[in-house]
Enzyme design. Structure first.
Site, PDB file in Angstrom:
ATOM      1  CG  ASN A  59      -0.838  -8.059   2.790  1.00 33.44           C
ATOM      2  OD1 ASN A  59      -0.250  -8.239   3.846  1.00 33.44           O
ATOM      3  ND2 ASN A  59      -0.215  -7.745   1.670  1.00 33.44           N
ATOM      4  CE1 TYR A  89      -5.295  -2.258   2.249  1.00 38.36           C
ATOM      5  CE2 TYR A  89      -4.487  -4.367   1.448  1.00 38.36           C
ATOM      6  CZ  TYR A  89      -4.245  -3.080   1.915  1.00 38.36           C
ATOM      7  OH  TYR A  89      -2.951  -2.642   2.057  1.00 38.36           O
TER       8      TYR A  89
END
Length: 441
Positions: free
Chosen positions: A287, A289
């Site tokens: 993940n 970001y």
């Protein structure tokens, strides 16, 4: 804007999590979670917002699955709410909870979409937290029992399995600094919660495989760590933060070890658990970001580093700098660091929030999100061209949702949700992603 070309069989998906979209927090025999407790505590959530309804996916999932089918994605990454299955976090499963996910998973399969199931996305049953939560080793054992229940029930239909989502966030935001549930502020004394989550991961992998589940991986949040300058002090701080945010979760799973500087903070006897934690995986979920800036600790700081903002880049409405090339950097670093120990990678989350509104023409025009997704997919393709084995990409998120302590203001979805009417409106990025996915197939 020409999109990069991905190989045949590349898996395109979207991601959500149960607490952020389901609502129905007191229906179907569901027990309370730490997030129900946290959102009901004054001052914890922006504007006092709660997730009792959220996007009402619990009742509206057929409409949401129809949107996914329209997108043409090959997989839907969802999470199962532990307190729906075991309201007290242990004991016999709740038939209504199992029945809901039976219907949901069946509907996803009938739409020709592969269910990718996350067992835990931070919604610990409150009863488990009352007994120590992730500070207690016993929680890992309870989690393995929960994983066995899900494996026995759903292994015939679920195509990808992820035991825990982003244990770093639970440890740091939930136990170290208190911004998320359960709201503790233990600083480095929160590190045992990371070990117990890692142990829960390993035990869950074993339980799932025993139940006949296949294609099991992870979904860990990772960030490149950028020191403020090239001084020895800042480099040392960067190594410490990299150990805390990245290697504390990747090293034990992939290498069967922990970074040395963290040993004194881990529970006694942690080394005995490492063979269980380092279960062979079918994929490693990343993940991504943003990168994280760091500098040497300022006087009086109890931590061995100072966090620094990443400056000089555009920002999302969730205060994240938009740095696509840092995703390429992260993937290449993992490729170099873990070499043949690294399974094929799935990008299990990547997305952004902007202040999306329904325009007078009825559309939701979000060119910034299209630019974000395009540029990050270019970074993924560049990493693949440099030798990184990436097999799929899951956009966060299918729809706008409850964004934890920030409430409903950050909008991450490809689909706009009007929280008063619950009307779904596909954004321009939805149509862009649809075309991308269909062109790639």
């Amino acid at each position: 804007m020409q999109n990069p070309i991905f190989p045949p069989g590349f898996l395109w998906g979207v991601s959500t999590s149960a607490f952020q979209i389901e609502g129905a927090t007191s229906e179907g025999g569901r027990g309370p979670s730490i997030w129900d407790t946290f959102t009901a505590t004054e001052g914890k959530i922006a504007r006092g917002e709660q997730a009792n309804v959220a996007a009402d996916h619990y009742h509206r999932y057929p409409e949401d699955i129809a949107l996914m089918a329209e997108l043409g994605v090959g997989a839907y990454r969802m999470s199962i709410a532990w307190p729906r299955i075991q309201p007290e976090g242990k004991g016999a499963p709740n038939p209504e909870g199992l029945g809901f996910y039976d219907k949901l998973i069946d509907a996803v399969c009938e739409a020709g979409i592969a269910p990718a199931v996350t067992l835990y996305h931070w919604d610990t049953p409150q009863a488990i937290e009352d007994e120590g939560g992730w500070l207690s080793r016993a929680t890992a054992e309870r989690f393995a029992e929960y994983a066995q229940i899900l494996g026995d029930r759903f292994a015939d239909r679920v195509k990808l399995w992820i035991p825990l989502n982003e244990p770093m966030v639970m440890s740091i935001f939930g136990y170290a600094i208190g911004e998320y549930a359960p709201g503790k502020t233990l600083l480095l004394d929160a590190i045992p919660t990371a070990h117990h989550q890692n142990l829960a991961h390993g035990l869950a992998v074993q339980a799932l495989r025993a139940a006949g589940a296949t294609n099991i991986g992870t979904a860990n949040n990772h960030s490149p760590i950028w020191p403020s300058d090239d001084s020895a002090e800042d480099e040392k701080a960067a190594e410490w933060l990299d150990a805390l945010l990245n290697r504390l979760y990747a090293d034990p799973v992939l290498l069967g070890s922990y970074p040395e500087q963290l040993h004194e903070h881990l529970p006694t006897g942690f080394a005995d658990d490492l063979p269980v934690i380092a279960q062979p995986l079918d994929f490693y979920g990343v993940n991504y970001y943003e990168p994280q800036g760091v500098a040497k600790p300022s006087p009086g700081n109890p931590l061995p580093f100072d966090l620094r903002p990443i400056e000089g880049y555009p920002m999302t409405t969730n205060d994240s700098p938009i740095v696509p090339h840092a995703l390429r950097e992260l993937l290449l670093d993992f490729h170099r660091r873990y070499r043949d120990k690294l399974p094929p990678i799935q990008i299990t989350e990547n997305g952004c929030s902007f202040a999306d509104v329904v325009a007078e023409d009825g559309g939701v025009h979000d060119p910034e999100r299209i630019d974000f997704l395009h540029s990050h997919l270019v970074a993924v393709r560049e990493a693949m061209d440099a030798g990184v084995d990436v097999r799929g990409y899951f956009c966060w998120s299918l729809m706008d949702n409850f964004e934890w302590s920030k409430g409903y203001a950050p909008r991450f979805g490809l689909v706009h949700v009007d929280y008063e009417t619950l009307r779904r409106t596909p954004k321009d990025s939805f149509h862009w992603y649809r075309k991308l996915v269909r062109d790639e197939q």
